[in-house]
Design an enzyme around this catalytic site. Structure first.
Site, PDB file in Angstrom:
ATOM      1  N   CYS A 159     -42.840 130.145 -22.617  1.00 41.61           N
ATOM      2  CA  CYS A 159     -43.671 130.171 -23.816  1.00 41.61           C
ATOM      3  C   CYS A 159     -45.096 130.513 -23.387  1.00 41.61           C
ATOM      4  CB  CYS A 159     -43.615 128.795 -24.482  1.00 41.61           C
ATOM      5  SG  CYS A 159     -44.739 128.598 -25.872  1.00 41.61           S
ATOM      6  N   ASP A 219     -39.364 125.946 -24.347  1.00 37.83           N
ATOM      7  CA  ASP A 219     -40.152 126.708 -25.334  1.00 37.83           C
ATOM      8  C   ASP A 219     -40.239 125.851 -26.597  1.00 37.83           C
ATOM      9  OD1 ASP A 219     -41.473 128.957 -26.559  1.00 37.83           O
ATOM     10  OD2 ASP A 219     -39.604 129.466 -27.581  1.00 37.83           O
TER      11      ASP A 219
HETATM   12  N1  DGL Z   1     -42.541 131.556 -27.910  1.00 36.34           N
HETATM   13  C1  DGL Z   1     -43.884 131.052 -27.893  1.00 36.34           C
HETATM   14  C2  DGL Z   1     -44.809 131.913 -27.043  1.00 36.34           C
HETATM   15  O1  DGL Z   1     -44.359 132.626 -26.154  1.00 36.34           O
HETATM   16  C3  DGL Z   1     -44.597 130.861 -29.218  1.00 36.34           C
HETATM   17  C4  DGL Z   1     -43.944 130.200 -30.305  1.00 36.34           C
HETATM   18  C5  DGL Z   1     -44.788 129.254 -31.104  1.00 36.34           C
HETATM   19  O2  DGL Z   1     -45.843 129.596 -31.676  1.00 36.34           O
HETATM   20  O3  DGL Z   1     -44.343 128.115 -31.141  1.00 36.34           O
HETATM   21  O4  DGL Z   1     -46.010 131.849 -27.223  1.00 36.34           O
END
Ligand code: DGL
Length: 271
Positions: free
Chosen positions: A76, A12
């Site tokens: 992510c 992530d």
């Molecule tokens: N955790 C990420 C997601 O699921 C987003 C974080 C970010 O914007 O870096 O989209």
């Protein structure tokens, strides 16, 4: 070492993926996790498609070279929206991403009025509406980019009044007035569970977190492919491309214990 005894790579931009790791560790304590948080380039959600693809491919290749994982988990949504298709074509190990498992879980609820929040990269990609409508064109879907939430979370402002004000402002959008399901299409958002869910305390709304859908898809895949590890072979490792005290504290809070973070120079990933 047999393939089932190899580690699972989880990736992530920051702490969001740790919500997936937490769920994985609860269900599969015998698995070894190699975590990668690209803090140097956080937030991914505000970056271009090309940049997110470049970061994701560089990290995946490095993890592949150094750890021979049995599975690469894109924990992510932003990276999944931008790079999962390319990665599935180019990486020679299985890839679990965020979108498909979440879409399937949404459909399983049978709810027709759906609100989805996520980063700009995820929401602007249109991938959730596109996939959901491909299965069920009659669904009523409202989407909203909530780009301020990831920086607030990474800053550790989980219970801060300013965070509550921003969450309330976002969720007051008229488009969400009639939703019956709110989808957290960002793996960071379980950290704001309390403040997000309390916004709807007078409305009959169910909540779905992509983090848990990703973890469940990972568990199902390992079971179906007979790739579950029989016993633990090594310690988990946590790599980051930058390090802050906020991240250290938050990571330890999420995983309930001190974790050793290893900082790695971005330039070394490319060798
Ligand atoms: N955790 C990420 C997601 O699921 C987003 C974080 C970010 O914007 O870096 O989209």
């Amino acid at each position: 070492m047999s393939r089932s005894d190899c580690p699972i790579a989880v990736f992530d931009s920051g702490v969001g993926g740790l919500t997936v790791v937490k769920a994985l560790k609860e269900h599969l304590p015998q698995e070894t996790i190699i975590y990668f948080g690209d803090l140097l380039h956080l937030p991914y959600g505000n970056k271009s498609l090309a940049s997110i693809q470049y970061y994701t491919r560089t990290i995946a290749a490095w993890l592949r070279r150094h750890f021979s994982p049995k599975l690469f988990v894109i924990a992510c949504n932003s990276a999944s929206a931008a790079a999962a298709t390319i990665l599935k074509k180019t990486l020679d190990i299985p890839v679990i991403e965020a979108i498909e498992p979440t879409v399937k879980a949404i459909l399983k609820t049978g709810i027709q009025d759906i609100g989805i929040i996520g980063t700009k990269a995820t929401i602007q990609s249109g991938v959730y509406e596109e996939r959901l409508k491909a299965y069920q064109p009659q669904l009523r879907i409202a989407v909203l980019a909530t780009p301020l939430l990831v920086p607030l979370i990474e800053e550790g402002w989980i219970d801060h009044p300013a965070t509550k004000m921003i969450v309330d402002t976002y969720l007051d959008t008229p488009a969400f007035q009639n939703i019956r399901l709110l989808v957290m299409a960002c793996t960071h958002y379980p950290l704001l569970k309390k403040v997000i869910e309390s916004h709807f305390e007078h409305q009959k709304v169910r909540f779905l977190y992509s983090s848990f859908c990703i973890a469940q898809a990972t568990i199902d895949f390992l079971k179906s492919q007979r790739l579950l590890s029989s016993r633990r072979h090594a310690s988990d490792r946590f790599f980051v491309t930058d390090l802050s005290d906020h991240f250290k504290n938050l990571a330890s809070t999420i995983l309930k214990g001190n974790i050793h973070l290893e900082q790695i120079d971005w330039h070394l990933l490319k060798d």
